[in-house]
Every structure is written in C-alpha cells, then in structure tokens.
Design a protein around this motif. Structure first.
Motif, PDB file in Angstrom:
ATOM      1  N   PHE A  58       0.816  -1.214   0.000  1.00  0.00           N
ATOM      2  CA  PHE A  58       0.000   0.000   0.000  1.00  0.00           C
ATOM      3  C   PHE A  58       0.852   1.267   0.000  1.00  0.00           C
ATOM      4  O   PHE A  58       0.323   2.364   0.177  1.00  0.00           O
ATOM      5  CB  PHE A  58      -0.941   0.001   1.200  1.00  0.00           C
ATOM      6  CG  PHE A  58      -1.944  -1.120   1.168  1.00  0.00           C
ATOM      7  CD1 PHE A  58      -3.134  -1.000   0.471  1.00  0.00           C
ATOM      8  CD2 PHE A  58      -1.682  -2.321   1.815  1.00  0.00           C
ATOM      9  CE1 PHE A  58      -4.052  -2.034   0.433  1.00  0.00           C
ATOM     10  CE2 PHE A  58      -2.597  -3.366   1.781  1.00  0.00           C
ATOM     11  CZ  PHE A  58      -3.786  -3.227   1.077  1.00  0.00           C
ATOM     12  N   ASP A  59       2.156   1.112  -0.183  1.00  0.00           N
ATOM     13  CA  ASP A  59       3.082   2.253  -0.301  1.00  0.00           C
ATOM     14  C   ASP A  59       2.980   3.211   0.882  1.00  0.00           C
ATOM     15  O   ASP A  59       3.037   4.442   0.711  1.00  0.00           O
ATOM     16  CB  ASP A  59       2.834   3.019  -1.605  1.00  0.00           C
ATOM     17  CG  ASP A  59       3.104   2.166  -2.831  1.00  0.00           C
ATOM     18  OD1 ASP A  59       4.069   1.395  -2.808  1.00  0.00           O
ATOM     19  OD2 ASP A  59       2.341   2.276  -3.817  1.00  0.00           O
ATOM     20  N   ALA A  60       2.824   2.682   2.073  1.00  0.00           N
ATOM     21  CA  ALA A  60       2.774   3.524   3.267  1.00  0.00           C
ATOM     22  C   ALA A  60       4.100   4.257   3.437  1.00  0.00           C
ATOM     23  O   ALA A  60       5.171   3.650   3.408  1.00  0.00           O
ATOM     24  CB  ALA A  60       2.480   2.677   4.501  1.00  0.00           C
ATOM     25  N   ASP A  61       4.027   5.568   3.606  1.00  0.00           N
ATOM     26  CA  ASP A  61       5.226   6.393   3.750  1.00  0.00           C
ATOM     27  C   ASP A  61       5.539   6.542   5.235  1.00  0.00           C
ATOM     28  O   ASP A  61       5.386   7.606   5.832  1.00  0.00           O
ATOM     29  CB  ASP A  61       4.997   7.756   3.100  1.00  0.00           C
ATOM     30  CG  ASP A  61       6.267   8.590   3.062  1.00  0.00           C
ATOM     31  OD1 ASP A  61       7.362   8.019   3.267  1.00  0.00           O
ATOM     32  OD2 ASP A  61       6.164   9.811   2.843  1.00  0.00           O
ATOM     33  N   THR A  62       5.962   5.452   5.849  1.00  0.00           N
ATOM     34  CA  THR A  62       6.243   5.448   7.274  1.00  0.00           C
ATOM     35  C   THR A  62       7.437   4.558   7.554  1.00  0.00           C
ATOM     36  O   THR A  62       7.895   3.811   6.676  1.00  0.00           O
ATOM     37  CB  THR A  62       5.013   4.947   8.065  1.00  0.00           C
ATOM     38  OG1 THR A  62       5.251   5.125   9.468  1.00  0.00           O
ATOM     39  CG2 THR A  62       4.732   3.478   7.784  1.00  0.00           C
ATOM     40  N   ASP A  63       7.956   4.646   8.763  1.00  0.00           N
ATOM     41  CA  ASP A  63       9.124   3.852   9.123  1.00  0.00           C
ATOM     42  C   ASP A  63       9.147   3.668  10.636  1.00  0.00           C
ATOM     43  O   ASP A  63       8.509   4.416  11.371  1.00  0.00           O
ATOM     44  CB  ASP A  63      10.406   4.556   8.656  1.00  0.00           C
ATOM     45  CG  ASP A  63      11.609   3.618   8.605  1.00  0.00           C
ATOM     46  OD1 ASP A  63      11.429   2.407   8.891  1.00  0.00           O
ATOM     47  OD2 ASP A  63      12.700   4.079   8.276  1.00  0.00           O
ATOM     48  N   ILE A  64       9.872   2.672  11.086  1.00  0.00           N
ATOM     49  CA  ILE A  64      10.075   2.463  12.520  1.00  0.00           C
ATOM     50  C   ILE A  64      11.113   3.462  13.011  1.00  0.00           C
ATOM     51  O   ILE A  64      12.243   3.482  12.522  1.00  0.00           O
ATOM     52  CB  ILE A  64      10.569   1.029  12.811  1.00  0.00           C
ATOM     53  CG1 ILE A  64       9.562  -0.010  12.316  1.00  0.00           C
ATOM     54  CG2 ILE A  64      10.827   0.858  14.304  1.00  0.00           C
ATOM     55  CD1 ILE A  64       8.302  -0.103  13.122  1.00  0.00           C
TER      56      ILE A  64
END
Length: 266
Positions: free
Chosen positions: A199-205
């Motif tokens: 879903f191409d989420a623009d997030t990171d840990i």
C-alpha cells in the motif's frame, strides 16, 4: 526538532494488547506538552481508556468535577471532519476523544467502500481507501501541531493499520515479556511490511522501545537480549522504560506532577 518543516505523526504499535502502548502515549504526549510542543492525541481505541485518562487530567488541572464530550471520533469520521472534536487538556496538549461507538468503524468503512476478498481485482483499491481514511482526516489539522500521537486498540485491525498509514513514524513497543515481544515481531513482519510493500505507506520504525522492564528479572533480561539480537542495538532506544508501580494510577487519577512519585514518573 528545529529543522523540522512539518509536524510528526507517530503511532505506538504492537500486534498484542497489554504492551504499554496507551501508557507511552499518555506520558509522551504530556511530556512533549510540558516542553512546549503543541501536541495532539488521537484515541483510535473504542475502549477509550486514553480518553478517560486525559479527561481526568483535564479536570485535575482545571479543578472541574466533570467535562462532557459533545462529539466523538466516530461522529467525526462520519462527518468527514475532526477539527470540531479537538478537546483542550492542558496547555499545548489537545485530544480527539474516542467512545464505545467507535467499535462501529469497520462496519462503517465496509458500507462506504465495500467488501472485497484478496482474490478480487478491486481488493487493493478498497483496502487502500479503508487504511487511508485517518491520514486524510488528519491532513487539514496537522499544520496546527508539532506532534500528533495516535493510540490504537489491543488488536491488529483497521484501527491500527489506519493509524500506521497516517503516521510518519512508528514506535515499536513491547513489555519485556515473551508474548509482548512476539507481538512486536508479528506486527513488524506482517502488518508493517504489508502496508509498506502493498500500500506504499510512507512510514518507518523510529525505534524499538522496551518498557516495564524489571532489572535482574530473568525473563526480562532474556527477552531484552533477544530483542537486541533481532532488531540490532542501534535500533533500540537508549533509555528503556523501567517498571514503575505508580504508572498504574494514571487511569484513575490522571497524569499529574504535584507529588514526588508523579514527578519521578514524568
């Protein structure tokens, strides 16, 4: 922080309940507000435990006996507007409250966008609309804050997935117990990976945060060692949150800093 040109939206996540997510949200938001950062807490949990704690905190600071919420998160989602839900708690700290009616979210999204199985050709499009609803609702109000922190229920569901999809970063939290650690692994390997890859989420840990750690506890030490081996020392926050009995009083007494033990917790 001085170099940031936009607010940061952060979700504290894990695939299991009882891992310290709500506790971290409560105290992190309170501390950010004390440091002068304009902070918003969004309670995406139908159990609304964080909402209850924040309202008690508000009453403590304003010396009011009761505060009544006129509109809940579910109503805001239906109306497509969250701005009217914003509730001031203390200086620099606002909240968007939840209520038990938010348990109707999956049904609402299914009626609005439809239901599809993974084998259907329109599955991806429908699921994308469901996971992106919170990101779209938060966009108009993000400019008013330095930090937006999203609390989620103790389950992997559209609540958690939509919160992560709306976030710039995720704090991967777990108590130093085996089940809690396993939940962190499952979330990272399943939900987080799915949102980014499909879903191409623009997030990171942003980091892994062990909490409620008991020093000299055999299980705690073992689980922490497993986490270091799995995630890498560089990805675990330097400051591990120790177990503190006083934290258990927050849901009943709110968050405060007027006694020795409260100041120590802060």
């Amino acid at each position: 922080m001085k170099r940031l040109k936009q607010p940061l939206t952060i979700t504290v996540a894990n695939g299991k309940g009882g891992v310290g997510k709500s506790t971290i949200i409560r105290f992190l938001s309170y501390n950010l507000a004390l440091k002068g950062y304009k902070t918003l807490v969004v309670d995406e949990d139908p159990q609304s435990n964080t909402t209850k704690t924040m309202l008690i905190t508000k009453e403590n600071h304003e010396e009011k006996e009761h505060y009544q919420i006129n509109k809940t998160l579910m109503a805001g989602v239906r109306d497509g507007d969250l701005k009217s839900l914003i509730t001031p708690i203390i200086k620099n700290l606002d909240m968007i409250p939840s209520h038990m009616d938010f348990k109707n979210l999956p049904t609402f999204l299914a009626k609005k966008y439809g239901i599809a199985e993974s084998i259907d050709k329109n599955y991806h499009q429908i699921e994308l609309k469901k996971v992106s609803f919170m990101r779209d609702l938060l966009e108009p109000i993000k400019k008013d804050y330095d930090f937006i922190l999203i609390d989620t229920p103790p389950t992997t569901s559209v609540y958690t997935r939509s919160a992560v999809y709306a976030s710039d970063y995720v704090i991967l939290a777990f108590q130093t117990q085996s089940d809690s650690y396993d939940g962190a692994l499952q979330f990272l390997e399943n939900d987080m990976s799915d949102l980014i890859e499909n879903f191409d989420a623009d997030t990171d840990i942003i980091g892994v945060l062990p909490n409620q750690f008991t020093y000299h506890g055999a299980i705690d030490e073992t689980v922490l060692a497993d986490a270091v081996e799995k995630f890498g020392q560089q990805n675990i926050f330097e400051h591990i949150i120790p177990f503190a009995k006083r934290i258990q009083s927050a849901p009943r007494l709110g968050i405060r800093k007027d006694t020795y033990w409260d100041k120590k917790i802060i």
